[in-house]
Design a protein around this motif. Structure first.
Motif, PDB file in Angstrom:
ATOM      1  N   ASN A 187       0.800  -1.224   0.000  1.00 25.28           N
ATOM      2  CA  ASN A 187       0.000   0.000   0.000  1.00 25.28           C
ATOM      3  C   ASN A 187       0.836   1.279   0.000  1.00 25.28           C
ATOM      4  N   SER A 188       2.099   1.187  -0.371  1.00 23.32           N
ATOM      5  CA  SER A 188       2.993   2.349  -0.356  1.00 23.32           C
ATOM      6  C   SER A 188       3.583   2.562  -1.751  1.00 23.32           C
ATOM      7  N   PRO A 189       2.897   3.291  -2.621  1.00 22.50           N
ATOM      8  CA  PRO A 189       3.344   3.434  -4.016  1.00 22.50           C
ATOM      9  C   PRO A 189       4.613   4.256  -4.198  1.00 22.50           C
ATOM     10  N   GLN A 190       4.993   5.052  -3.182  1.00 25.11           N
ATOM     11  CA  GLN A 190       6.199   5.874  -3.297  1.00 25.11           C
ATOM     12  C   GLN A 190       7.353   5.348  -2.445  1.00 25.11           C
ATOM     13  N   LEU A 191       7.196   4.176  -1.889  1.00 24.37           N
ATOM     14  CA  LEU A 191       8.218   3.636  -0.986  1.00 24.37           C
ATOM     15  C   LEU A 191       9.553   3.468  -1.714  1.00 24.37           C
ATOM     16  N   GLN A 192      10.614   3.935  -1.071  1.00 27.72           N
ATOM     17  CA  GLN A 192      11.954   3.805  -1.633  1.00 27.72           C
ATOM     18  C   GLN A 192      12.761   2.714  -0.931  1.00 27.72           C
ATOM     19  N   GLU A 193      12.625   2.641   0.383  1.00 25.72           N
ATOM     20  CA  GLU A 193      13.433   1.651   1.121  1.00 25.72           C
ATOM     21  C   GLU A 193      12.693   1.154   2.349  1.00 25.72           C
ATOM     22  N   MET A 194      12.717  -0.141   2.548  1.00 27.20           N
ATOM     23  CA  MET A 194      12.265  -0.741   3.798  1.00 27.20           C
ATOM     24  C   MET A 194      13.455  -1.477   4.408  1.00 27.20           C
ATOM     25  N   LYS A 195      13.887  -0.984   5.543  1.00 26.85           N
ATOM     26  CA  LYS A 195      15.012  -1.608   6.238  1.00 26.85           C
ATOM     27  C   LYS A 195      14.453  -2.537   7.315  1.00 26.85           C
ATOM     28  N   VAL A 196      14.809  -3.792   7.241  1.00 25.50           N
ATOM     29  CA  VAL A 196      14.336  -4.799   8.187  1.00 25.50           C
ATOM     30  C   VAL A 196      15.528  -5.279   9.015  1.00 25.50           C
ATOM     31  N   ILE A 197      15.468  -5.010  10.304  1.00 29.28           N
ATOM     32  CA  ILE A 197      16.546  -5.394  11.210  1.00 29.28           C
ATOM     33  C   ILE A 197      16.067  -6.555  12.064  1.00 29.28           C
ATOM     34  N   GLN A 198      16.718  -7.690  11.933  1.00 33.38           N
ATOM     35  CA  GLN A 198      16.245  -8.884  12.612  1.00 33.38           C
ATOM     36  C   GLN A 198      16.613  -8.894  14.086  1.00 33.38           C
ATOM     37  N   SER A 199      15.845  -9.657  14.843  1.00 35.25           N
ATOM     38  CA  SER A 199      16.104  -9.820  16.268  1.00 35.25           C
ATOM     39  C   SER A 199      17.368 -10.637  16.495  1.00 35.25           C
ATOM     40  N   GLU A 200      18.024 -10.397  17.602  1.00 34.22           N
ATOM     41  CA  GLU A 200      19.256 -11.137  17.922  1.00 34.22           C
ATOM     42  C   GLU A 200      18.970 -12.584  18.279  1.00 34.22           C
ATOM     43  N   VAL A 201      17.726 -12.889  18.670  1.00 36.89           N
ATOM     44  CA  VAL A 201      17.415 -14.245  19.148  1.00 36.89           C
ATOM     45  C   VAL A 201      16.904 -15.155  18.037  1.00 36.89           C
ATOM     46  N   ILE A 202      16.770 -14.644  16.832  1.00 40.67           N
ATOM     47  CA  ILE A 202      16.240 -15.462  15.741  1.00 40.67           C
ATOM     48  C   ILE A 202      17.239 -16.562  15.373  1.00 40.67           C
ATOM     49  N   VAL A 203      16.726 -17.761  15.112  1.00 37.86           N
ATOM     50  CA  VAL A 203      17.591 -18.885  14.748  1.00 37.86           C
ATOM     51  C   VAL A 203      17.770 -18.903  13.236  1.00 37.86           C
ATOM     52  N   ASP A 204      18.769 -19.631  12.765  1.00 33.82           N
ATOM     53  CA  ASP A 204      19.133 -19.614  11.345  1.00 33.82           C
ATOM     54  C   ASP A 204      17.983 -20.061  10.453  1.00 33.82           C
ATOM     55  N   GLU A 205      17.244 -21.123  10.858  1.00 30.00           N
ATOM     56  CA  GLU A 205      16.158 -21.630  10.021  1.00 30.00           C
ATOM     57  C   GLU A 205      15.064 -20.574   9.864  1.00 30.00           C
ATOM     58  N   ASP A 206      14.717 -19.901  10.956  1.00 34.28           N
ATOM     59  CA  ASP A 206      13.688 -18.859  10.894  1.00 34.28           C
ATOM     60  C   ASP A 206      14.163 -17.667  10.075  1.00 34.28           C
ATOM     61  N   GLU A 207      15.447 -17.367  10.171  1.00 36.97           N
ATOM     62  CA  GLU A 207      15.988 -16.241   9.424  1.00 36.97           C
ATOM     63  C   GLU A 207      15.847 -16.474   7.921  1.00 36.97           C
ATOM     64  N   LEU A 208      16.227 -17.644   7.449  1.00 40.30           N
ATOM     65  CA  LEU A 208      16.141 -17.955   6.037  1.00 40.30           C
ATOM     66  C   LEU A 208      14.687 -17.958   5.566  1.00 40.30           C
TER      67      LEU A 208
END
Length: 402
Positions: free
Chosen positions: A359-380
């Motif tokens: 719903n954001s037609p002018q969006l240029q960047e979405m920065k997603v910073i993951q949690s430190e506790v996330i495991v490798d399988e969930d990250e992928l």
């Protein structure tokens, strides 16, 4: 490159004991002037100021007595300064001058009760206090010229805040940081531009704040047993028509979600450009609905930052809401920069990201910073889902940060 030599370098390279000896013998006005010679001299001057409370007191007295000409600014920020009658004497002395800027910052020892002389500073434009007791004297009419008020861990009640603010008609900036638990706070300030509050309170409202542009609010604790018959969100939006930057931290978003949350707000944030939400609980449906109401009611919103938090409430209701509600008619037409922190592959978080991208037609960047506790399988798994989400903006870039 060979180090240049000269008189200034000879002064800079003097041994510490000689610098100390020089500082002790100089007149106070010259002592202050030595701070411009070099970083080493500045550090030695700071060390001289840490020789103890009594040495400090003598220095202040000498500065005040030897000063010639107008005295418009007084600032002392020393943690070692305990309660002492000397502060009273300094403020009494300053009351005979047209002080425009006054700062008193102390360590968290026994709170210092400000004397009545402070409330005679009728030329005051900037006031900063830390670890004091603020009780305006009888007959105090307010600071008619004050434009900036900063209070850090100052002991006072909500009525004192309200009365003091309403008695400063030119006030433009108000910053309050306190561990005091206030009741209801009402801010009346016709010229206020910046309002920042970090504290615990039962409720907050704004009256006659038509120019208020920047509002950071951090609620330290939320009393969930207080009844809220009407919508906190509606009242909050209605009272801030000119706000451009809004920072909701601590439990404040949860506070706004109390009461009835309308699907569509009766009034919009017509000027809001920057929205920051800290500790947004993606397992709390009311908080999610409150956040969506704020975002979709801000037609000029350009920057959005959310620090995610996954609580203990079941996620099914939130996922069901996103899947069953028709949200495609919303257009976040001005949104360009989005940052979402502490993402942990929690399904409601991903549904929210999907909504923003779609719903954001002018969006240029979405920065997603993951949690430190996330495991490798969930990250992928999370990255694969994010990259498959539809984007309304052909220029939208997803930046993934570990």
């Amino acid at each position: 490159m060979e180090k240049p030599c000269g008189p200034l370098d000879m002064i800079t390279d003097l041994p510490n004991n000689i610098i100390e000896s020089i500082l002790i013998r100089l007149p106070i006005s010259d002592v202050v002037g030595t701070s411009v010679l070099s970083r080493k001299w500045r550090k030695m001057l700071e060390r001289q100021g840490q020789l103890g409370k009594y040495e400090l007191v003598k220095v202040v007295y000498r500065l005040l007595l030897l000063h010639k000409g107008p005295l418009v600014k007084f600032s002392i920020e020393v943690d070692e300064l305990d309660n002492c009658p000397d502060i009273d004497n300094w403020i009494n002395f300053l009351s005979n001058h047209e002080i425009q800027e006054f700062t008193l910052s102390r360590a968290m020892t026994d709170p210092y009760k400000l004397p009545s002389h402070l409330f005679t500073f009728q030329h005051l434009r900037h006031l900063k206090l830390r670890h004091c007791v603020l009780r305006p004297s009888d007959g105090f009419k307010g600071f008619n010229k004050l434009i900036s008020l900063k209070l850090e861990e100052v002991i006072m009640d909500a009525k004192t805040i309200e009365w003091l603010v309403s008695s400063c008609p030119l006030l433009e900036q108000l910053i309050v940081t306190s561990y005091t638990a206030y009741g209801s706070i009402e801010i009346r300030a016709p010229n206020l531009i910046v309002f920042s509050l970090t504290s615990e309170f039962a409720s907050i409202s704004f009256k006659n704040t038509l120019f208020l542009e920047e509002v950071p609010v951090s609620l330290r604790h939320l009393n969930k047993y207080l009844r809220h018959t009407s919508s906190n969100l509606v009242k909050f939006v209605h009272s801030l028509p000119a706000v451009k930057k809004l920072y909701l931290e601590g439990y404040f978003l949860e506070y706004l979600s109390l009461g009835t949350i309308p699907k569509k707000l009766p009034i919009h944030f017509k000027n809001l450009e920057v929205l920051h939400k800290d500790a947004k609980d993606f397992s709390n449906l009311d908080e999610v609905l409150c956040a969506l109401s704020l975002i979709t009611s801000s037609s000029k919103l350009e920057e959005l930052t959310i620090v995610a938090y996954a609580g203990d409430i079941a996620k099914d209701a939130i996922v069901e809401y996103f899947e069953t509600q028709n949200l495609s008619h919303y257009s976040l037409k001005s949104l360009r920069m989005v940052t979402i922190e502490q993402i942990s592959n929690f399904e409601p978080e991903l549904e929210f990201i999907k909504f923003i991208l779609a719903n954001s037609p002018q969006l240029q960047e979405m920065k997603v910073i993951q949690s430190e506790v996330i495991v490798d399988e969930d990250e992928l798994s999370m990255w694969r889902k994010l990259l498959r989400f539809r984007r309304a903006s052909p220029r939208a870039e997803i930046v993934m940060v570990e």
